[in-house]
Design a protein around this motif. Sequence first.
Motif, PDB file in Angstrom:
ATOM      1  N   SER A  52       6.593  32.933  56.713  1.00  0.00           N
ATOM      2  CA  SER A  52       7.810  33.197  55.946  1.00  0.00           C
ATOM      3  C   SER A  52       8.914  32.246  56.399  1.00  0.00           C
ATOM      4  O   SER A  52       9.025  31.923  57.582  1.00  0.00           O
ATOM      5  N   ILE A  53       9.661  31.788  55.420  1.00  0.00           N
ATOM      6  CA  ILE A  53      10.812  30.929  55.687  1.00  0.00           C
ATOM      7  C   ILE A  53      12.038  31.616  55.106  1.00  0.00           C
ATOM      8  O   ILE A  53      12.073  31.926  53.898  1.00  0.00           O
ATOM      9  N   ASP A  54      12.990  31.882  55.949  1.00  0.00           N
ATOM     10  CA  ASP A  54      14.187  32.618  55.533  1.00  0.00           C
ATOM     11  C   ASP A  54      13.805  33.888  54.767  1.00  0.00           C
ATOM     12  O   ASP A  54      14.356  34.190  53.689  1.00  0.00           O
TER      13      ASP A  54
ATOM     14  N   PHE B 251       8.042  41.347  58.865  1.00  0.00           N
ATOM     15  CA  PHE B 251       7.787  41.242  57.430  1.00  0.00           C
ATOM     16  C   PHE B 251       8.862  41.976  56.632  1.00  0.00           C
ATOM     17  O   PHE B 251       9.233  41.569  55.534  1.00  0.00           O
ATOM     18  N   GLY B 252       9.360  43.035  57.230  1.00  0.00           N
ATOM     19  CA  GLY B 252      10.333  43.857  56.512  1.00  0.00           C
ATOM     20  C   GLY B 252       9.668  44.984  55.743  1.00  0.00           C
ATOM     21  O   GLY B 252      10.116  45.354  54.647  1.00  0.00           O
ATOM     22  N   GLN B 260      15.114  54.705  54.571  1.00  0.00           N
ATOM     23  CA  GLN B 260      16.392  54.170  54.097  1.00  0.00           C
ATOM     24  C   GLN B 260      16.474  52.672  54.358  1.00  0.00           C
ATOM     25  O   GLN B 260      17.184  51.946  53.677  1.00  0.00           O
ATOM     26  N   GLU B 261      15.759  52.221  55.384  1.00  0.00           N
ATOM     27  CA  GLU B 261      15.719  50.799  55.736  1.00  0.00           C
ATOM     28  C   GLU B 261      14.274  50.378  55.966  1.00  0.00           C
ATOM     29  O   GLU B 261      13.384  51.216  56.051  1.00  0.00           O
ATOM     30  N   VAL B 262      14.074  49.073  56.134  1.00  0.00           N
ATOM     31  CA  VAL B 262      12.706  48.574  56.302  1.00  0.00           C
ATOM     32  C   VAL B 262      12.531  47.752  57.578  1.00  0.00           C
ATOM     33  O   VAL B 262      11.485  47.124  57.777  1.00  0.00           O
ATOM     34  N   GLN B 263      13.540  47.724  58.432  1.00  0.00           N
ATOM     35  CA  GLN B 263      13.416  47.083  59.737  1.00  0.00           C
ATOM     36  C   GLN B 263      14.172  47.920  60.763  1.00  0.00           C
ATOM     37  O   GLN B 263      15.189  48.544  60.438  1.00  0.00           O
ATOM     38  N   LYS B 566      16.601  46.675  51.854  1.00  0.00           N
ATOM     39  CA  LYS B 566      17.861  46.052  52.289  1.00  0.00           C
ATOM     40  C   LYS B 566      17.662  44.747  53.045  1.00  0.00           C
ATOM     41  O   LYS B 566      18.636  44.017  53.270  1.00  0.00           O
ATOM     42  N   SER B 567      16.450  44.462  53.475  1.00  0.00           N
ATOM     43  CA  SER B 567      16.216  43.241  54.251  1.00  0.00           C
ATOM     44  C   SER B 567      14.747  42.876  54.171  1.00  0.00           C
ATOM     45  O   SER B 567      13.955  43.546  53.505  1.00  0.00           O
ATOM     46  N   GLY B 568      14.393  41.799  54.865  1.00  0.00           N
ATOM     47  CA  GLY B 568      12.995  41.383  54.914  1.00  0.00           C
ATOM     48  C   GLY B 568      12.540  40.632  53.684  1.00  0.00           C
ATOM     49  O   GLY B 568      13.359  40.253  52.831  1.00  0.00           O
ATOM     50  N   VAL B 569      11.229  40.413  53.578  1.00  0.00           N
ATOM     51  CA  VAL B 569      10.702  39.590  52.483  1.00  0.00           C
ATOM     52  C   VAL B 569      10.888  40.255  51.126  1.00  0.00           C
ATOM     53  O   VAL B 569      10.820  39.585  50.093  1.00  0.00           O
TER      54      VAL B 569
END
Lengths: 83, 606
Positions: A52-54, B251-252, B260-263, B566-569
């Motif tokens: 993964s990039i960014d 990965f997220g 509620q979140e993924v990390q 909210k974050s990750g891939v």
Amino acid sequence: MQLKVKVVGPLSRYLPAGSVDNQTVIDAAEGATVADLIKALGMPEDQKCIVSIDDEVVPTGERQSKLLSASDSIKLISPLKGG
Amino acid sequence: MGWQRKVLRVNLTEGNVQVEPLNMEWAQQYLGERGLGTKYLYENMDPTVDALDPANVLIFATGPLTGTMASTSGRYAVITKGALTDAIACSNSGGKFGAELKFAGYDLLILEGRAPEPSYLKIYDDHVEILSAEPIWGKSVWQTEDWLKSHHQDPLMKVASIGVAGENCVRYACVVNDLHRAAGRSGVGAVMGSKNLKAIAVRGTVGVTVDNPKKFMEVVKETHAKLAVSDDVKELADYGTNAMIDMMQEFGGLPTRNFQEVQFEGVDNINPAAMTKVKENGHKNLLANKACFGCTIACGRIAHIDKDHFTISNRPEYWHASGGLEYETAFAFGPDCGVDDIDALTFAGFLMNEHGMDPISFGGTLAAAMELYEMGVITDEDTDGVALKFGNPEALTVMAEKTGKFEGFGQVLGLGSKRMCEKYGHPELSMTVKGQEFAGYDSRALQGMGLGYATGNRGACHMKHDVFGPDMEDQTGEGKALPCKKSQDKISAIDSTGLCWFTSGTWRITDYQAQVDAACEGDWTVARMFETGERIWNLERQFNLAAGLTKDDDSLPKRLLSEPAKSGVAKGKVNELGRMLPEYYEIRGWTDDGIPTKETLERLGL
């Protein structure tokens, strides 16, 4: 250029000795691709891993063409399953 | 051969024990373990009965390869109507109990009715007794196993039992064998408790046979060799399943604070590196790894808790080593509850084994309770004065013990998150499918996983499909239906062999097929393995439809369908179930309402 790379999970065995927090810096030529990075880390060309990039996944088929830059946040994640 | 050709049927109401021949026509159609157990369940009970009614049937099923020299051949499954889900339940376990049941001469143990008083079953080959469990009723799993071995003066006895949680029908109570291996999901232990059955104690001396011993030995030698040089196996042995936590974090896809979140910011305190880190006082969480019967992987963890930790500093009875953190336990107690105290997680894990509860469902239920608490829906008055805040390790350990002992607010947590959230008027906070809590993979990042969760016959489950590869490559729902369906069929077949799915990172379907073909009569081709798996999947579906489940039960919580990661891939993404599900039904040969068509049923001989 210098590429900052984080290798997550069992593939961290490919990190140079002394790497901290599973991160290292790799010297690479301008125009280096994901495939070049994988090779520079000593992994087999066909190494199964998630790149993964960014926080965007690079599809396996784009590793040869995906160019890297020094500002990229690069992660190589071990492809596990189960649990 | 492969099969013992014998079924032990016990009617607990009448106190009858019967041995009957295995239906070999069914064995040829459903192979064993999960598949054969499902067929016997479907033919032996009305799917509409309440899961805790005596008319529910509880089946312990081995596979044709259980107890053989094949690697990982220690598997057995418990099949019933699930107390948590009101759907078909199939919980698979390792350890040594399954092989011992096979050695006693049985492919299946069928338990009917309800014993008039607390009882346990003692099986020594063909000598079977229903005995009073009065001395062990109210005791933990660990105490029960100790008592049985001592009472019968047989340290080699293998025991599967329930704790106080199962006796009180905690909805996600499990059956624990060999102290810390469990048929964990869907509340099969609650069904056992509803039958007043505390334990099954087995010794077997019959042994197992296979159809073509020479061919079997050749094939097993090859499959052992593949595992011996496999990177996947080495990683499982070195890191255990908790290696997933770092991967999902980066990965997220690591569900955090009730999804509620993924990390999770505290992951470094509970990951495999933390398990092997030596603290200033010299304590290290992880002691060793451990294998189940016949296993050459040994992914199991054996750990101990720091004696100075608040959970056990005054409780020397917990200073010993026991089952350590697996990924699902680490996820459910850690990120999902926001707790990053590795000793608290390990202690809560001990309590799950001691009292017989599924850590995934307990953690998911506690996480939902924590969200209810932080919203102000429940207060200290409801929770026995314990602050159920995300991140509070005391909330985790105190509530694990209360639930295990069925005390105070633990009785509410024992309902499972679906029933608990409905009780408090917030069903949307239950992160479940068909009432069963999710494993540690967020389906906004892993889209095919979401489809597998939604269509899972036993509810949300990560072990009945395998779309990890496509999910890692692409974070959309495109092209996920076919690999989801194919992997469900494949795993249904593997789950019916008696072998462990953790070999699947190394073995291809041809490796399983070759072992089955050598061990069993009949021409077991790869195509037949897939067809058998598809038949099993569809029979499970038929059971659920007969039980009253509908297309509406193939869904995901609103949070995963409408609240973007909210974050990750997968930042900004929700699960695309609406796109995947119709394609999945079509590929399955089901109607738009998720009902197998007449042609599909006829094709599969259903």
